[in-house]
Design an enzyme around this catalytic site. Sequence first.
Site, mmCIF file in Angstrom:
data_model
loop_
_atom_site.group_PDB
_atom_site.id
_atom_site.type_symbol
_atom_site.label_atom_id
_atom_site.label_comp_id
_atom_site.label_asym_id
_atom_site.label_seq_id
_atom_site.Cartn_x
_atom_site.Cartn_y
_atom_site.Cartn_z
ATOM 1 N N ARG A 209 78.684 43.599 117.159
ATOM 2 C CA ARG A 209 78.687 44.509 118.291
ATOM 3 C C ARG A 209 77.066 44.662 118.544
ATOM 4 O O ARG A 209 76.227 44.791 117.650
ATOM 5 C CB ARG A 209 79.163 45.775 117.690
ATOM 6 C CG ARG A 209 78.645 46.999 118.345
ATOM 7 C CD ARG A 209 79.260 48.123 117.816
ATOM 8 N NE ARG A 209 78.694 49.407 118.098
ATOM 9 C CZ ARG A 209 79.046 50.572 117.661
ATOM 10 N NH1 ARG A 209 80.304 50.864 117.410
ATOM 11 N NH2 ARG A 209 78.231 51.713 117.607
ATOM 12 N N ASN B 25 85.480 48.884 124.338
ATOM 13 C CA ASN B 25 85.831 50.023 123.524
ATOM 14 C C ASN B 25 86.220 51.270 124.356
ATOM 15 O O ASN B 25 85.206 51.661 125.212
ATOM 16 C CB ASN B 25 84.480 50.645 122.993
ATOM 17 C CG ASN B 25 84.452 51.818 121.963
ATOM 18 O OD1 ASN B 25 85.314 52.330 121.922
ATOM 19 N ND2 ASN B 25 83.175 52.316 121.391
ATOM 20 N N ASP C 152 80.637 49.179 110.477
ATOM 21 C CA ASP C 152 79.194 49.624 110.879
ATOM 22 C C ASP C 152 78.071 48.708 110.847
ATOM 23 O O ASP C 152 78.235 47.605 111.179
ATOM 24 C CB ASP C 152 78.937 51.020 109.749
ATOM 25 C CG ASP C 152 79.935 52.087 110.044
ATOM 26 O OD1 ASP C 152 80.568 52.187 111.197
ATOM 27 O OD2 ASP C 152 79.750 53.226 109.282
ATOM 28 N N TYR D 19 93.224 49.192 114.876
ATOM 29 C CA TYR D 19 91.716 49.291 114.748
ATOM 30 C C TYR D 19 91.577 50.392 113.763
ATOM 31 O O TYR D 19 91.935 51.616 113.980
ATOM 32 C CB TYR D 19 91.107 49.680 115.812
ATOM 33 C CG TYR D 19 89.521 49.715 115.858
ATOM 34 C CD1 TYR D 19 88.904 48.588 115.791
ATOM 35 C CD2 TYR D 19 89.173 51.020 116.252
ATOM 36 C CE1 TYR D 19 87.458 48.715 115.819
ATOM 37 C CE2 TYR D 19 87.750 51.053 115.999
ATOM 38 C CZ TYR D 19 87.020 50.025 115.746
ATOM 39 O OH TYR D 19 85.574 50.282 115.944
ATOM 40 N N GLU E 105 77.420 45.891 113.691
ATOM 41 C CA GLU E 105 76.560 46.516 114.837
ATOM 42 C C GLU E 105 75.310 46.414 114.082
ATOM 43 O O GLU E 105 74.627 46.401 113.209
ATOM 44 C CB GLU E 105 77.031 47.717 115.169
ATOM 45 C CG GLU E 105 76.575 48.851 113.921
ATOM 46 C CD GLU E 105 77.392 50.158 114.292
ATOM 47 O OE1 GLU E 105 78.750 50.143 114.504
ATOM 48 O OE2 GLU E 105 76.879 51.318 114.001
ATOM 49 N N GLU F 27 78.494 47.371 123.304
ATOM 50 C CA GLU F 27 78.936 48.826 123.189
ATOM 51 C C GLU F 27 78.365 49.544 124.465
ATOM 52 O O GLU F 27 77.527 49.305 125.098
ATOM 53 C CB GLU F 27 78.357 49.373 121.996
ATOM 54 C CG GLU F 27 78.282 50.590 121.549
ATOM 55 C CD GLU F 27 79.803 51.249 121.612
ATOM 56 O OE1 GLU F 27 80.682 51.105 122.583
ATOM 57 O OE2 GLU F 27 80.047 52.189 120.730
ATOM 58 N N HIS G 178 83.836 44.143 112.393
ATOM 59 C CA HIS G 178 82.599 44.428 113.334
ATOM 60 C C HIS G 178 81.625 44.761 112.671
ATOM 61 O O HIS G 178 81.709 45.705 111.770
ATOM 62 C CB HIS G 178 83.081 44.721 114.727
ATOM 63 C CG HIS G 178 83.268 46.288 114.881
ATOM 64 N ND1 HIS G 178 82.213 46.901 114.683
ATOM 65 C CD2 HIS G 178 84.405 46.938 115.101
ATOM 66 C CE1 HIS G 178 82.488 48.170 115.132
ATOM 67 N NE2 HIS G 178 83.874 48.201 115.300
ATOM 68 N N CYS H 151 77.223 56.917 116.632
ATOM 69 C CA CYS H 151 78.026 56.595 117.479
ATOM 70 C C CYS H 151 77.344 55.986 118.758
ATOM 71 O O CYS H 151 76.194 56.372 118.973
ATOM 72 C CB CYS H 151 78.832 57.545 118.185
ATOM 73 S SG CYS H 151 79.507 57.489 119.793
ATOM 74 N N ASP I 93 86.121 48.390 111.658
ATOM 75 C CA ASP I 93 84.831 48.720 111.626
ATOM 76 C C ASP I 93 83.908 49.060 110.426
ATOM 77 O O ASP I 93 84.218 49.889 109.581
ATOM 78 C CB ASP I 93 84.901 50.198 112.417
ATOM 79 C CG ASP I 93 83.356 50.763 112.973
ATOM 80 O OD1 ASP I 93 82.404 50.076 112.518
ATOM 81 O OD2 ASP I 93 83.389 51.843 113.398
ATOM 82 N N ASP J 142 79.917 60.529 111.821
ATOM 83 C CA ASP J 142 79.849 59.123 112.100
ATOM 84 C C ASP J 142 78.177 58.754 111.822
ATOM 85 O O ASP J 142 77.733 58.174 112.694
ATOM 86 C CB ASP J 142 80.481 58.506 113.135
ATOM 87 C CG ASP J 142 80.641 57.148 113.301
ATOM 88 O OD1 ASP J 142 80.390 56.398 112.278
ATOM 89 O OD2 ASP J 142 80.703 56.471 114.266
HETATM 90 C C1 LIG Z 1 84.001 52.336 117.869
HETATM 91 C C2 LIG Z 1 83.174 53.381 117.401
HETATM 92 O O1 LIG Z 1 82.126 52.639 116.287
HETATM 93 C C3 LIG Z 1 84.267 53.902 116.036
HETATM 94 O O2 LIG Z 1 83.714 54.008 114.890
HETATM 95 O O3 LIG Z 1 85.374 53.836 116.240
HETATM 96 C C4 LIG Z 1 82.643 54.667 117.745
HETATM 97 C C5 LIG Z 1 83.697 55.418 118.609
HETATM 98 C C6 LIG Z 1 83.193 56.773 119.163
HETATM 99 O O4 LIG Z 1 82.384 57.350 118.487
HETATM 100 O O5 LIG Z 1 83.822 57.170 120.038
HETATM 101 C C7 LIG Z 1 81.384 54.199 118.404
HETATM 102 O O6 LIG Z 1 80.284 53.999 118.069
HETATM 103 O O7 LIG Z 1 81.797 53.724 119.874
HETATM 104 MG MG LIG Z 2 81.794 53.133 114.525
#
Ligand SMILES: C[C@](O)(C(=O)O)[C@H](CC(=O)O)C(=O)O
Ligand SMILES: [Mg+2]
Length: 301
Positions: free
Chosen positions: A164, A215, A96, A53, A123, A193, A121, A131, A94, A67
Amino acid sequence: MTVEWLNGKNEKDVSRAGRLRRLMHSGRAVAAAGAYDGMSAVLATNAGFEALYLSGAALSASMGLPDLGLITLDDVWRRAREISRVSNVPLIVDCDTGFGEALNIMRAVRELEEIGVACIHLEDQQFPKKCGHLNDKKLVSTEDMCRKIAAARAAANDMVICARTDAGATSFDDALDRAKRYGEAGAELIFVEALTTQDNIRRARAEIEKPLLANMTEFGRTPQISLSEWDAAGYNIVIYPVSAFRVASKAVQRFYASLRANGHVGEFLPEMMPRTELYETIQYYDYEALDGQIVKTVLEP
Ligand SMILES: C[C@](O)(C(=O)O)[C@H](CC(=O)O)C(=O)O
Ligand SMILES: [Mg+2]
């Protein structure tokens, strides 16, 4: 893998998406280890993981960025390329919110499929995306997200599209409703999520017909649950998105502090991967042997 990519023997004819589909429908929970660069992908592959991943959070953080949707398709593509070059293990990426609207998503699918990515994926957040385990997320409408999924499906020849939903933070019913609609729009794998309770974990499984991605990030809203527990709950793919990056970052932080304080690497020497092991891991000697063999073939045909 590693040196095989140079040798043209990286099983181009074996579809990684096909292998991921088999795992998704295997009837057991499969762990997808977070790999944030080529080296971590090699290590995860050597450890025997069946899926990898590439996390937006880990990729952003490895660039020293939060992020918040700052990374581009180009950033993601380069890192995915690093990983897919050295590992044949199906890679979930990912993406986004898809880097834009329908056409941008279609381009992302094509670019990533061309380098062997098995799954992406998308979202349902608005910019700036966050996040999934944080507050104040803003969502696009269900219809807009369904259009994005349909665009991804239209562009994909051989790629699993995972959808997602981040709706759970405000309404779990809405999250379930969206998850079902996203499945109808063409998502093959569903990622609800920030599942906060066992009850939510059970309800999502009971109400969503598609394979489910869980997740298992740390320090978030989902309690730490073992792979066998996800398996018992009927989930199909379990991602550990930032885990290895967190471990590496903590180790590097401690190392820099020690070097700065002591002026030598002393106490960290036993913690380091020795030169030979490092070279074996990245198949240094195989590359060297290939070089010698090719040169010999050319000079002494
Ligand atoms: C899964 C996730 O989208 C990621 O970018 O890995 C994040 C992980 C995290 O920030 O812990 C998420 O948005 O959950
Ligand atoms: Mg992410």
